[in-house]
Design a protein around this motif. Structure first.
Motif, PDB file in Angstrom:
ATOM      1  N   TRP A  16      56.771  27.480  41.105  1.00 54.42           N
ATOM      2  CA  TRP A  16      55.681  28.398  41.437  1.00 54.42           C
ATOM      3  C   TRP A  16      55.786  29.656  40.576  1.00 54.42           C
ATOM      4  CZ3 TRP A  16      53.706  29.033  47.098  1.00 54.42           C
ATOM      5  CH2 TRP A  16      53.314  27.778  47.598  1.00 54.42           C
ATOM      6  N   THR A  17      54.652  30.306  40.373  1.00 49.02           N
ATOM      7  CA  THR A  17      54.568  31.573  39.662  1.00 49.02           C
ATOM      8  C   THR A  17      54.383  32.687  40.684  1.00 49.02           C
ATOM      9  OG1 THR A  17      53.613  30.563  37.694  1.00 49.02           O
ATOM     10  CG2 THR A  17      53.194  32.910  38.020  1.00 49.02           C
ATOM     11  N   GLY A  18      54.920  33.875  40.368  1.00 47.70           N
ATOM     12  CA  GLY A  18      54.750  34.962  41.326  1.00 47.70           C
ATOM     13  C   GLY A  18      54.883  36.330  40.696  1.00 47.70           C
ATOM     14  N   PHE A  19      54.792  37.348  41.546  1.00 46.14           N
ATOM     15  CA  PHE A  19      54.999  38.721  41.107  1.00 46.14           C
ATOM     16  C   PHE A  19      55.379  39.556  42.315  1.00 46.14           C
ATOM     17  CE2 PHE A  19      50.547  38.373  42.272  1.00 46.14           C
ATOM     18  CZ  PHE A  19      50.300  39.534  42.990  1.00 46.14           C
ATOM     19  N   LEU A  20      56.092  40.645  42.045  1.00 44.92           N
ATOM     20  CA  LEU A  20      56.461  41.613  43.066  1.00 44.92           C
ATOM     21  C   LEU A  20      55.899  42.961  42.655  1.00 44.92           C
ATOM     22  CD1 LEU A  20      59.662  41.922  45.073  1.00 44.92           C
ATOM     23  CD2 LEU A  20      58.977  43.934  43.765  1.00 44.92           C
ATOM     24  N   TYR A  21      55.160  43.601  43.567  1.00 53.10           N
ATOM     25  CA  TYR A  21      54.505  44.873  43.282  1.00 53.10           C
ATOM     26  C   TYR A  21      54.983  45.905  44.294  1.00 53.10           C
ATOM     27  CZ  TYR A  21      50.755  48.350  42.727  1.00 53.10           C
ATOM     28  OH  TYR A  21      50.035  49.504  42.522  1.00 53.10           O
ATOM     29  N   VAL A  22      55.439  47.057  43.804  1.00 47.01           N
ATOM     30  CA  VAL A  22      55.973  48.088  44.688  1.00 47.01           C
ATOM     31  C   VAL A  22      54.843  48.987  45.184  1.00 47.01           C
ATOM     32  CG1 VAL A  22      57.556  50.033  44.903  1.00 47.01           C
ATOM     33  CG2 VAL A  22      58.228  48.026  43.573  1.00 47.01           C
ATOM     34  N   VAL A  23      54.680  49.018  46.494  1.00 50.10           N
ATOM     35  CA  VAL A  23      53.662  49.830  47.140  1.00 50.10           C
ATOM     36  C   VAL A  23      54.156  51.255  47.352  1.00 50.10           C
ATOM     37  CG1 VAL A  23      52.275  50.091  49.246  1.00 50.10           C
ATOM     38  CG2 VAL A  23      52.661  47.814  48.264  1.00 50.10           C
ATOM     39  N   ILE A  64      62.901  49.633  39.550  1.00 47.77           N
ATOM     40  CA  ILE A  64      61.482  49.416  39.806  1.00 47.77           C
ATOM     41  C   ILE A  64      61.017  50.480  40.795  1.00 47.77           C
ATOM     42  CG2 ILE A  64      61.788  47.790  41.734  1.00 47.77           C
ATOM     43  CD1 ILE A  64      59.392  46.186  40.495  1.00 47.77           C
ATOM     44  N   ALA A  65      59.766  50.936  40.645  1.00 45.86           N
ATOM     45  CA  ALA A  65      59.263  52.028  41.483  1.00 45.86           C
ATOM     46  C   ALA A  65      57.794  51.809  41.799  1.00 45.86           C
ATOM     47  CB  ALA A  65      59.468  53.373  40.780  1.00 45.86           C
ATOM     48  N   GLU A  66      57.245  52.692  42.623  1.00 37.81           N
ATOM     49  CA  GLU A  66      55.860  52.583  43.078  1.00 37.81           C
ATOM     50  C   GLU A  66      54.901  52.386  41.908  1.00 37.81           C
ATOM     51  OE1 GLU A  66      52.463  55.344  45.307  1.00 37.81           O
ATOM     52  OE2 GLU A  66      54.593  55.794  45.594  1.00 37.81           O
ATOM     53  N   GLY A  67      53.990  51.424  42.063  1.00 29.77           N
ATOM     54  CA  GLY A  67      52.985  51.162  41.052  1.00 29.77           C
ATOM     55  C   GLY A  67      53.435  50.252  39.939  1.00 29.77           C
ATOM     56  N   GLU A  68      54.667  49.740  40.014  1.00 30.28           N
ATOM     57  CA  GLU A  68      55.178  48.833  38.984  1.00 30.28           C
ATOM     58  C   GLU A  68      55.185  47.404  39.509  1.00 30.28           C
ATOM     59  OE1 GLU A  68      58.022  51.873  36.444  1.00 30.28           O
ATOM     60  OE2 GLU A  68      58.980  50.448  37.826  1.00 30.28           O
ATOM     61  N   VAL A  69      55.095  46.452  38.578  1.00 32.61           N
ATOM     62  CA  VAL A  69      55.038  45.039  38.933  1.00 32.61           C
ATOM     63  C   VAL A  69      56.095  44.267  38.163  1.00 32.61           C
ATOM     64  CG1 VAL A  69      53.292  44.534  37.154  1.00 32.61           C
ATOM     65  CG2 VAL A  69      53.522  43.023  39.149  1.00 32.61           C
ATOM     66  N   LEU A  70      56.674  43.276  38.811  1.00 33.27           N
ATOM     67  CA  LEU A  70      57.615  42.361  38.174  1.00 33.27           C
ATOM     68  C   LEU A  70      57.001  40.969  38.169  1.00 33.27           C
ATOM     69  CD1 LEU A  70      60.577  41.790  37.099  1.00 33.27           C
ATOM     70  CD2 LEU A  70      61.040  41.044  39.457  1.00 33.27           C
ATOM     71  N   PRO A  71      56.511  40.469  37.016  1.00 29.00           N
ATOM     72  CA  PRO A  71      56.026  39.093  36.950  1.00 29.00           C
ATOM     73  C   PRO A  71      57.217  38.125  36.992  1.00 29.00           C
ATOM     74  CG  PRO A  71      55.165  40.449  35.141  1.00 29.00           C
ATOM     75  CD  PRO A  71      56.301  41.188  35.753  1.00 29.00           C
ATOM     76  N   VAL A  75      54.981  44.086  47.965  1.00 34.84           N
ATOM     77  CA  VAL A  75      54.403  42.794  48.285  1.00 34.84           C
ATOM     78  C   VAL A  75      54.921  41.798  47.260  1.00 34.84           C
ATOM     79  CG1 VAL A  75      52.367  43.646  49.482  1.00 34.84           C
ATOM     80  CG2 VAL A  75      52.270  43.315  47.013  1.00 34.84           C
ATOM     81  N   ALA A  76      55.291  40.617  47.755  1.00 34.31           N
ATOM     82  CA  ALA A  76      55.809  39.544  46.914  1.00 34.31           C
ATOM     83  C   ALA A  76      54.882  38.350  47.080  1.00 34.31           C
ATOM     84  CB  ALA A  76      57.238  39.192  47.321  1.00 34.31           C
ATOM     85  N   VAL A  77      54.240  37.943  45.997  1.00 39.82           N
ATOM     86  CA  VAL A  77      53.214  36.915  46.038  1.00 39.82           C
ATOM     87  C   VAL A  77      53.605  35.782  45.098  1.00 39.82           C
ATOM     88  CG1 VAL A  77      50.753  36.422  45.754  1.00 39.82           C
ATOM     89  CG2 VAL A  77      51.490  38.716  46.462  1.00 39.82           C
ATOM     90  N   SER A  78      53.530  34.552  45.584  1.00 43.00           N
ATOM     91  CA  SER A  78      53.817  33.403  44.738  1.00 43.00           C
ATOM     92  C   SER A  78      52.829  32.294  45.034  1.00 43.00           C
ATOM     93  CB  SER A  78      55.254  32.899  44.953  1.00 43.00           C
ATOM     94  OG  SER A  78      55.468  32.519  46.310  1.00 43.00           O
TER      95      SER A  78
END
Length: 257
Positions: free
Chosen positions: A187-194, A213-220, A238-241
């Motif tokens: 699966w593909t995903g990303f983590l975005y810091v709220v 990692i900090a607010e407004g940054e994303v980890l693909p 939020v962590a979405v896959s």
């Protein structure tokens, strides 16, 4: 640690890019951006939107994908061509299948600004023209699990009343110490810091190679089975896959062809 984890491709966190929509709404877009110009199959785009009291999105069309909106602060009034009206507030989610076509509007509720997260998920080619639909869920309907170092709410996935045509998992994690995010194989995903800050270690190697990692940054995340997340004080992400379709994503404005 599995062989897949040890050989995972490392991707550093990226800053989101400010996007100003034609209606005057500003967003912090995680992707696609100049730093990450490609889509992230099956995901078309992801952003945090900020709507001022006198702004919003008048009635406009969409087709060819699914939308998951998740509110962070304030309320957002939704109205669509299916005859649905709803106000989503903090920690409430809305899911729309645009399919062959739907029109909707989004405005801040109660004369106050609001902000939230919006995810676009591609529909596979054979489902592009399916009938549109709508569903929503409040925070009391979304399953929440208290772990040793985090509290994790499932927005879409196991136990949530919201389901998408593309298999995916959407988690809201309040990390106070550390948390391991597990992704299904391939699966593909990303983590975005709220909110907040911390570190992320792709593949859980525990080799001291974690990235800040900090607010407004994303980890693909495109080639890993887990990500270790550690908070500096506290961190909300939020962590979405999701399972990739393996099909080109052709976005033209509000349509995904």
């Amino acid at each position: 640690m599995t062989e897949h984890e040890s050989s995972a491709t490392r991707t550093a966190p990226l800053a989101g890019q400010t996007v100003r929509h034609g209606t005057g709404v500003n967003s912090n877009r995680a992707f696609p951006t100049e730093a990450h110009p490609q889509h992230l199959d099956p995901f078309v785009l992801f952003e945090r939107f900020y709507i001022e009291p006198d702004q919003g999105f008048p009635m406009h069309p969409h087709r060819g994908f699914e939308i998951v909106s998740y509110m962070i602060e304030g309320g957002m009034d939704h109205e669509d061509s299916l005859g649905v009206t709803n106000t989503a507030r903090e920690n409430e989610a809305m899911h729309i299948t645009t399919g062959g076509g739907i029109r909707h509007s989004e405005f801040p509720a109660d004369g106050a600004g609001c902000n939230g997260l919006q995810l676009w998920v591609n529909l596979p080619r054979e489902e592009k023209e399916m009938d549109p639909d709508y569903s929503d869920a409040g925070p009391d309907e979304l399953p929440t699990q208290d772990l040793d170092g985090a509290t994790v709410t499932t927005v879409v996935g196991d136990g949530s009343p919201l389901s998408t045509h593309t298999p995916l998992e959407y988690l809201d994690a309040e990390v106070t110490d550390s948390w391991r995010w597990e992704l299904p194989d391939e699966w593909t995903g990303f983590l975005y810091v709220v909110d907040g800050a911390g570190t992320v270690d792709v593949g859980g190697t525990a080799t001291g190679s974690a990235d800040a990692i900090a607010e407004g940054e994303v980890l693909p995340v495109t080639d890993a089975e887990s990500v270790d997340v550690a908070a500096e004080g506290s961190l909300r992400a939020v962590a979405v896959s999701g399972r990739p379709h393996g099909e080109p994503i052709r976005q033209q404005g509000p349509f995904v062809l």
